[in-house]
Design an enzyme around this catalytic site. Structure first.
Site, PDB file in Angstrom:
ATOM      1  N   ARG B  60       0.956  -0.760   0.403  1.00 18.23           N
ATOM      2  CA  ARG B  60       0.070  -0.078  -0.182  1.00 18.23           C
ATOM      3  C   ARG B  60       0.967   0.795   0.172  1.00 18.23           C
ATOM      4  O   ARG B  60       0.318   2.652   0.013  1.00 18.23           O
ATOM      5  CB  ARG B  60      -0.666   0.106   0.985  1.00 18.23           C
ATOM      6  N   ASN B  90      -0.448  -1.632  -7.906  1.00 17.45           N
ATOM      7  CA  ASN B  90      -1.614  -1.232  -8.028  1.00 17.45           C
ATOM      8  C   ASN B  90      -0.919  -0.055  -6.547  1.00 17.45           C
ATOM      9  O   ASN B  90      -2.379   0.359  -5.670  1.00 17.45           O
ATOM     10  CB  ASN B  90      -2.425  -1.546  -7.578  1.00 17.45           C
ATOM     11  N   HIS B 177      -3.360 -11.116 -13.273  1.00 16.82           N
ATOM     12  CA  HIS B 177      -4.691 -11.187 -12.891  1.00 16.82           C
ATOM     13  C   HIS B 177      -5.734 -11.276 -13.746  1.00 16.82           C
ATOM     14  O   HIS B 177      -6.512 -10.728 -14.740  1.00 16.82           O
ATOM     15  CB  HIS B 177      -5.143  -9.457 -12.221  1.00 16.82           C
ATOM     16  N   ASN B 276     -11.613 -10.318  -4.031  1.00 22.70           N
ATOM     17  CA  ASN B 276     -11.204 -10.804  -5.694  1.00 22.70           C
ATOM     18  C   ASN B 276     -10.392 -11.458  -5.855  1.00 22.70           C
ATOM     19  O   ASN B 276      -8.989 -11.042  -5.648  1.00 22.70           O
ATOM     20  CB  ASN B 276     -11.115  -8.996  -6.191  1.00 22.70           C
ATOM     21  N   ASP B 303      -1.804 -12.872  -1.710  1.00 20.86           N
ATOM     22  CA  ASP B 303      -2.314 -11.655  -2.030  1.00 20.86           C
ATOM     23  C   ASP B 303      -3.250 -10.926  -0.397  1.00 20.86           C
ATOM     24  O   ASP B 303      -4.227 -10.500  -0.821  1.00 20.86           O
ATOM     25  CB  ASP B 303      -3.677 -12.331  -2.804  1.00 20.86           C
ATOM     26  N   HIS B 307      -6.796  -3.409   4.781  1.00 21.36           N
ATOM     27  CA  HIS B 307      -7.960  -1.878   4.315  1.00 21.36           C
ATOM     28  C   HIS B 307      -7.912  -2.186   5.759  1.00 21.36           C
ATOM     29  O   HIS B 307      -8.669  -1.919   6.408  1.00 21.36           O
ATOM     30  CB  HIS B 307      -9.272  -2.942   3.862  1.00 21.36           C
TER      31      HIS B 307
END
Lengths: 344, 428
Positions: B60, B90, B177, B276, B303, B307
């Site tokens: 993150r 990401n 992905h 996901n 993964d 959050h």
């Protein structure tokens, strides 16, 4: 009955029959010059609507006011929700104001379930439609309408819908009405057939307690009630069906099709109707179509649900438990349901 | 650095042995090794594994330091027995330039809990339109070899083909992905019996399988290697098995949560189960376990997707997708693969250390536990059983699906090049 009403699947046969019977009592109130009971006086109910739905909100509001509850209407538009406030914060704000019940309409499937089970609030939660999940009071008012028409207003008391053939036609995939009705009608002993183009039937439907058909004509001759679901024109743009005309030719209910139904069979629609799409004006305006009746019945059903969940007084609290036997002599029932003596 | 003697450890689950660390290297492995001048760690029958390597972590930073930073993420990694993690691209800004990958790489080195190997984005801004400067990221101090738009699928077949071809020049690999975007518009959970009932938008298995089928064929056509992220369906297993039987250079990973949890949990509408690719069915879970056991699926990757609380304490549709996983991965693998008899501890070492290091070309990691090798090691108390308490996590986030669940195994020690990062379950 449980403390909340989240899904039609949560209702037992006895719960459902009790609600329908109570709704008949409530319907009698509507026939009086003064349509009000003191049952929920001093109780506060908030109608928490995150989605536009004038008819459902008005129906709940009418039911709440006839039971003398204090009503707060909260719509997401123009409120702090549109500024990014979460469902949790909104709910806690309302709770802090001393709300006894929350009637919630939300675009996200499961939002009422979260509200009832996350420890955010203590109030009773009534699902007024969540996403494409459930709309239990709609299913109840539909069952109420069917029982009245197919069994009888008085003859129906204490009865379910055992053996009745119900056909539900249209956009099952996106329909909370279809899901709720399949659950409740199965619980009440009816035999349900869903009819839709294959694109509008969800993957996974095989475990539902109903039949699925792609052919409307083959189901009509043996149906006791056919329920037409609204089909939004924009579905066409996502390739669910080629054109509006093709949809109505294959799955719309017109006069010719209605004529092939048994004489006693009724036509239902949760509204709002798209005339010319799933239903022709001829059918919508016919004697057999119960759309307007369903609206009136909606108020009675919502009164019954609020009454049973919130219990306005001592008799109501005892009534909120499922009855031991399915059949109540009428004198026994009048001891537990609102009587003329309670009317002020 | 002084010497450390790990006494009586079941190396890769074998007979108890002593392992002597001198400085950053393993000096000797054997029985009855002298403890002279060494700090002694009594392993007492615990299992010693090579330091774990995670090919799929979201740290993150930069951008979402409210959910995780390189520091908190690498502390979580050390806590879970990892000595190297591959950090997904990401972030904000996206790791699509040499500058961003070097920053992430250096933060990992500075903190010293776990090596951080950045993954570079395949396309600029993860937009799937234009190749990022893959060569520049490879030549940077971070020496990126794994490229992925994870979180998004490289769905354009031409862009995917070019990326597969281009990275051959420097031995890179594209980690896909696999998610056909049109088939998953508005997708909220696995499409099937449960989604039909709950009225949540479906994420069909075919959206994953069709992309995997396309990409293994592309890899074959251009002679490249391709890695499949978080494979989640029984059908995907069949496609990868077929591709391997044809000699296609494909590797695949499975997450711990896809080895244990099913979409039945979504009935609670609790977004802690929202991830996901989504949780699938029991049949998929069993197929994934079998495929991991027989080598069709090469590795376990977490993964790890932190959050903040508010992104999960809400209605399902509004919630973020993802679960933290670094601190529970080994326990879940023990529960689903070792205690079920599907894998030995040597098999776990292969799938959680040797092979992921090989796929990502992580120098110095995933090495045998033998003399002369870097002392990247993990000591596991496999007899331990306890319930998961997120309050004890080193990660900044708490979004675990295992809260309160009893799981076996606990990492007690982790050594990164001979330096203890975890001692008796406590971070140093």
């Amino acid at each position: 009955m449980q403390r909340h009403l989240i899904s039609a699947a949560d209702l037992t046969r006895d719960d459902a029959v009790l609600i329908l019977d109570t709704a008949e009592e409530m319907a009698r109130v509507a026939d009086r010059p003064i349509k009000k009971l003191p049952t929920l006086r001093g109780r506060t109910i908030v109608n928490l609507f995150f989605e536009d739905s004038t008819r459902t909100r008005i129906s709940f509001e009418a039911a709440e006011k006839r039971l003398s509850a204090d009503v707060i209407n909260f719509t997401a538009k123009g409120s702090s929700v549109s500024k990014g406030e979460s469902l949790k914060d909104t709910a806690q704000t309302l709770e802090a104001m001393g709300v006894d019940a929350v009637v919630i309409r939300h675009g996200a499937s499961g939002a009422p379930y979260r509200l009832a089970n996350s420890g955010w609030i203590d109030a009773a939660v009534i699902n007024a439609g969540d996403g494409t999940h459930q709309h239990p009071t709609q299913a109840l008012l539909d069952a109420f309408t069917m029982r009245r028409r197919l069994v009888g207003r008085d003859a129906g008391l204490g009865q379910d819908l055992a053996g009745r053939q119900i056909t539900i036609v249209g956009d099952v995939l996106h329909s909370r009405v279809a899901r709720s009705n399949v659950d409740l009608l199965h619980t009440l002993g009816a035999e349900v057939t869903l009819v839709a183009p294959p694109t509008l039937v969800p993957v996974g439907v095989e475990t539902w307690p109903c039949e699925v058909s792609y052919d409307l004509d083959s189901t009509l001759a043996k149906t006791d009630a056919v329920m037409m679901l609204r089909v939004q024109r924009e579905r066409m743009n996502a390739a669910f069906f080629p054109t509006e005309r093709e949809y109505s030719r294959r799955y719309g209910l017109d006069g010719d099709r209605m004529a092939r139904m048994p004489e006693h069979a009724i036509v239902m629609h949760p509204g709002p109707m798209v005339r010319g799409m799933e239903i022709t004006a001829e059918v919508a305006d016919s004697e057999r179509c119960t759309v307007v009746e369903q609206v009136a019945n909606g108020v009675s059903i919502r009164m019954a649900v609020l009454y049973l969940l919130l219990g306005g007084n001592e008799p109501a609290l005892t009534h909120a438990r499922p009855p031991v036997s399915h059949h109540h002599p009428s004198n026994e029932r009048s001891a537990h349901t609102p009587s003329a003596a309670e009317e002020k | 650095m002084s010497k450390i003697l790990i006494r009586g450890a079941k190396v890769l689950g074998g007979e108890p042995q002593d392992v002597l660390i001198d400085g950053s290297l393993i000096e000797a492995v054997g029985t009855g090794l002298s403890d002279e001048g060494a700090e002694v760690v009594e392993a007492d029958g615990k299992v010693l594994l090579p330091g774990l390597v995670d090919l799929h972590t979201h740290l993150r930073e930069p951008g979402r330091e409210d959910s995780e930073t390189v520091l908190t993420g690498t502390r979580a990694a050390a806590s879970g027995g990892y000595t190297a993690v591959f950090a997904m691209a990401n972030t904000f800004p996206v790791a699509d330039t040499a500058g961003v990958v070097e920053q992430v790489y250096r933060l990992g080195q500075e903190h010293g809990y776990c090596d951080v190997q950045p993954i570079g984005a395949v396309t600029v801004g993860l937009e799937g339109k234009k190749l990022a400067e893959l060569g520049a990221m490879h030549e940077s101090a971070a020496s990126v070899t794994v490229f992925s738009d994870d979180g998004k699928c490289v769905d354009d077949a031409v862009i995917m083909r070019r990326a597969l071809e281009y990275v051959k020049a420097f031995g890179g690999v594209v980690a896909q992905h696999a998610q056909e975007p049109r088939l998953t518009e508005g997708a909220q959970m696995n499409e099937g019996i449960v989604s039909a009932e709950l009225g949540l938008g479906g994420w069909p298995a075919v959206a994953e399988e069709s992309i995997i089928a396309r990409d293994v064929l592309l890899a074959e056509h251009v002679g490249s290697r391709v890695h499949i992220c978080h494979l989640s369906t029984a059908g995907s297993v069949e496609i990868v098995r077929w591709a391997k039987s044809r000699g296609i250079d494909v590797t695949a990973e499975v997450t711990p949560h896809h080895l244990l949890l099913t979409d039945e949990l979504v009935r609670s509408y609790n977004p802690v189960y929202k991830v996901n690719p989504p949780l699938r069915t029991e049949r998929d879970v069993l197929a994934l376990r079998e495929a991991l056991a027989d080598g069709t699926i090469d590795i376990v990757a977490t993964d790890h997707a932190p959050h903040p609380h508010e992104d999960k304490d809400c209605e399902w549709a509004a919630a973020a997708m993802g679960m933290v996983g670094l601190e529970t991965a080994l326990s879940v693998v023990q529960e689903t693969m070792v205690d079920t008899g599907l894998l030995t501890w040597a098999g776990v070492a292969e799938r959680m250390s040797f092979k992921p290091a090989e796929i990502g070309r992580a120098t110095g990691h995933g090495r045998p536990v033998s003399a002369g090798e870097p002392a990247n090691l993990t000591l596991v108390d496999t007899e331990y059983r306890g319930s998961v308490d997120p309050e004890g996590f080193a990660s900044r986030s708490r979004n675990t699906p295992y809260e309160g669940r009893e799981l076996p195994g606990r990492v007690t020690h982790t050594w990164l090049r001979g330096k203890a990062t975890l001692v008796d379950g406590k971070l140093t």
